[in-house]
Motif scaffolding. Structure first.
Motif, PDB file in Angstrom:
ATOM      1  N   TYR A  99      97.870  -3.748  24.150  1.00  0.00           N
ATOM      2  CA  TYR A  99      98.486  -4.439  25.267  1.00  0.00           C
ATOM      3  C   TYR A  99      98.481  -3.556  26.499  1.00  0.00           C
ATOM      4  CZ  TYR A  99     100.327  -7.647  21.752  1.00  0.00           C
ATOM      5  OH  TYR A  99     100.446  -8.560  20.751  1.00  0.00           O
TER       6      TYR A  99
ATOM      7  N   GLY B 271     104.843 -13.670  20.526  1.00  0.00           N
ATOM      8  CA  GLY B 271     104.746 -12.518  19.640  1.00  0.00           C
ATOM      9  C   GLY B 271     103.779 -12.748  18.493  1.00  0.00           C
ATOM     10  N   GLN B 272     103.750 -13.975  17.956  1.00  0.00           N
ATOM     11  CA  GLN B 272     102.830 -14.264  16.855  1.00  0.00           C
ATOM     12  C   GLN B 272     101.383 -14.188  17.322  1.00  0.00           C
ATOM     13  OE1 GLN B 272     103.789 -14.654  13.719  1.00  0.00           O
ATOM     14  NE2 GLN B 272     101.637 -14.721  13.100  1.00  0.00           N
TER      15      GLN B 272
ATOM     16  N   SER C  34     100.257 -12.458  19.910  1.00  0.00           N
ATOM     17  CA  SER C  34      99.946 -11.045  20.147  1.00  0.00           C
ATOM     18  C   SER C  34      99.744 -10.300  18.830  1.00  0.00           C
ATOM     19  CB  SER C  34     101.079 -10.405  20.941  1.00  0.00           C
ATOM     20  OG  SER C  34     101.245 -11.062  22.181  1.00  0.00           O
ATOM     21  N   HIS C  35     100.550 -10.642  17.839  1.00  0.00           N
ATOM     22  CA  HIS C  35     100.429 -10.001  16.529  1.00  0.00           C
ATOM     23  C   HIS C  35      99.053 -10.271  15.911  1.00  0.00           C
ATOM     24  CE1 HIS C  35     100.788 -10.230  12.086  1.00  0.00           C
ATOM     25  NE2 HIS C  35     101.450  -9.063  12.247  1.00  0.00           N
ATOM     26  N   ASP C  36      98.602 -11.526  15.967  1.00  0.00           N
ATOM     27  CA  ASP C  36      97.298 -11.855  15.389  1.00  0.00           C
ATOM     28  C   ASP C  36      96.187 -11.112  16.109  1.00  0.00           C
ATOM     29  OD1 ASP C  36      98.674 -13.506  13.700  1.00  0.00           O
ATOM     30  OD2 ASP C  36      98.337 -15.320  14.921  1.00  0.00           O
ATOM     31  N   GLN C  37      96.277 -11.055  17.450  1.00  0.00           N
ATOM     32  CA  GLN C  37      95.244 -10.351  18.211  1.00  0.00           C
ATOM     33  C   GLN C  37      95.234  -8.861  17.879  1.00  0.00           C
ATOM     34  OE1 GLN C  37      95.661 -10.844  22.414  1.00  0.00           O
ATOM     35  NE2 GLN C  37      93.848  -9.618  22.927  1.00  0.00           N
ATOM     36  N   MET C  38      96.426  -8.265  17.779  1.00  0.00           N
ATOM     37  CA  MET C  38      96.508  -6.840  17.450  1.00  0.00           C
ATOM     38  C   MET C  38      95.958  -6.562  16.051  1.00  0.00           C
ATOM     39  SD  MET C  38     100.192  -5.668  18.985  1.00  0.00           S
ATOM     40  CE  MET C  38      99.975  -4.029  18.327  1.00  0.00           C
ATOM     41  N   ILE C  39      96.216  -7.459  15.095  1.00  0.00           N
ATOM     42  CA  ILE C  39      95.710  -7.279  13.732  1.00  0.00           C
ATOM     43  C   ILE C  39      94.189  -7.307  13.723  1.00  0.00           C
ATOM     44  CG2 ILE C  39      95.583  -8.373  11.464  1.00  0.00           C
ATOM     45  CD1 ILE C  39      98.132  -6.847  11.902  1.00  0.00           C
TER      46      ILE C  39
END
Length: 320
Positions: free
Chosen positions: A22, A255-256, A258-263
C-alpha cells in the motif's frame, strides 16, 4: 476489544523483507480520519454519560432551568439558619452538662469537708480521752492535795461530750447543706437538659420534614430530566450505531479487497524469493564443500608437521 484513538495512533506493524503493498501516505491519511471520528464518538459518549450521572445524582437540573436557582439559594439559607439554631441548642446543652458536672464536683467537695470535720471530731475525741486519762492520773497523783478526782473526771467528760456534740451538729449541718445544694443543682440541670432535648428534637423533626420535602421535589425533577436524557441518548445511540455499522461494513469490504490483493502480491514475491534462496543455497553448498576440502588438507599437513616435530624431539633426547 474496545478501540480508542490512542490505540490507532500507537499501532505499529512489524517490518518485512517484501515490497509494501500500500501507499504509506494514503494509509496514514485514512488512519488520521479514523482517529478523528473515534475521538468525536468518544466525546459525545462521555457527554451523554455525564448528563445521565448528573440526573441520577438528583443534584440540580440543566442550565435551562435557572429559574429554580433563587429558590435553591433560599433553601440553602434556611438550612444554614436551622443549622446555626441547632448548634446553639447543642452549645446550651453542653453548658448545662458542664454546670451539672460543676455542681457534682462542689457536692463532692462538700462531702470531703464533711469527712474532714468527722476526722477533726475524731481527733478531738481522742485528745479529750487522752486529757481525761491524764486528768485521772493527775487526780490519783494529787489525791493527797485535797482535790476531788471525781470532779476533774466529770469536767473532762463534759468537755468531751461538748466537743462531740459540736462535731456531730457541724457534720449534720454540712451534710444537709451539701445534699440540698446537690439536689437543687441536679434538678435544675435535669430540667434544663430535658428542655434542650425537647427543643432539639422539635428542631430535628422540622429539619427532617423540610429535607424530605426538598428531597422529594429534587427526585421528581431529576426523574423527569432523567427520562428526557435517556430518550435523547437512546435516539443518539441508535443513530450512532447505524452510522457505525455502515462504516464498519465499508471498512470491512475495503479491508477484504486490500487483503486479497496483498495475498496475491505476497505469493508472487514469495515465489521469487524462494527461487533466489535456492540459488544461494546451491552456491553456499559448493562453498562449504571447498571449505571442507581445505580443512582436510590442513588437518593432514598439521598431522605431518606434528609427527615430524615428535620425531625430532625423540632424536634430540639424551640416552641413559
Amino acid at each position: 476489544m474496545a478501540l480508542s484513538p490512542e490505540d490507532v495512533i500507537k499501532k505499529s506493524f512489524s517490518a518485512t523483507h517484501l515490497r509494501r503493498g500500500y501507499d504509506e501516505t494514503q494509509v496514514d491519511d485514512f488512519l488520521d480520519e479514523v482517529v478523528v471520528e473515534l475521538r468525536r464518538l468518544v466525546s459525545e459518549n462521555d457527554g451523554l454519560r455525564t448528563d445521565l450521572e448528573d440526573c441520577r445524582a438528583s443534584r440540580g437540573v440543566a442550565s435551562g432551568q435557572g429559574a429554580a436557582a433563587p429558590a435553591a439559594q433560599g433553601e440553602r439559607h434556611e438550612d444554614a439558619e436551622d443549622t446555626q439554631e441547632l448548634e446553639a441548642l447543642r452549645r446550651q446543652l453542653a453548658e448545662c452538662q458542664e454546670a451539672r458536672a460543676a455542681a457534682e464536683r462542689r457536692a463532692e467537695e462538700a462531702q470531703e469537708r464533711v469527712g474532714a470535720a468527722e476526722r477533726e471530731r475524731d481527733e478531738a475525741r481522742s485528745s479529750l480521752e487522752a486529757a481525761s486519762a491524764g486528768a485521772a492520773v493527775g487526780a490519783s497523783a494529787a489525791g493527797g492535795d485535797g482535790e476531788d478526782p471525781s470532779s476533774i473526771i466529770s469536767l473532762a467528760q463534759r468537755l468531751h461530750d461538748q466537743h462531740v456534740a459540736e462535731g456531730e451538729s457541724t457534720r449534720a449541718r454540712l451534710i444537709e447543706e451539701g445534699d440540698t445544694y446537690r439536689t437543687t443543682v441536679v434538678a435544675e440541670a435535669d430540667e434544663r437538659s430535658a428542655e434542650l432535648q425537647r427543643t432539639g428534637q422539635e428542631t430535628h423533626d422540622r429539619l427532617v420534614a423540610e429535607g424530605q420535602a426538598t428531597h422529594d421535589e429534587l427526585v421528581q425533577t431529576g426523574q423527569s430530566r432523567h427520562d428526557e436524557l435517556v430518550q435523547t441518548g437512546q435516539s443518539r445511540h441508535d443513530e450512532l450505531v447505524s452510522t457505525g455499522e455502515q462504516t464498519r461494513d465499508r471498512l470491512v469490504a475495503e479491508g477484504q479487497a486490500s487483503h486479497d490483493q496483498m495475498i496475491s502480491e505476497a505469493e508472487q514475491q514469495r515465489s521469487t524469493v524462494l527461487e533466489d534462496l535456492h540459488g544461494q543455497e546451491s552456491a553456499l553448498s559448493a562453498t562449504i564443500g571447498g571449505l571442507q576440502s581445505q580443512e582436510r588438507d590442513l588437518r593432514e599437513r598439521l598431522r605431518a608437521f606434528l609427527s615430524d616435530q615428535m620425531e625430532r624431539l625423540d632424536g634430540s633426547r639424551p640416552t641413559s
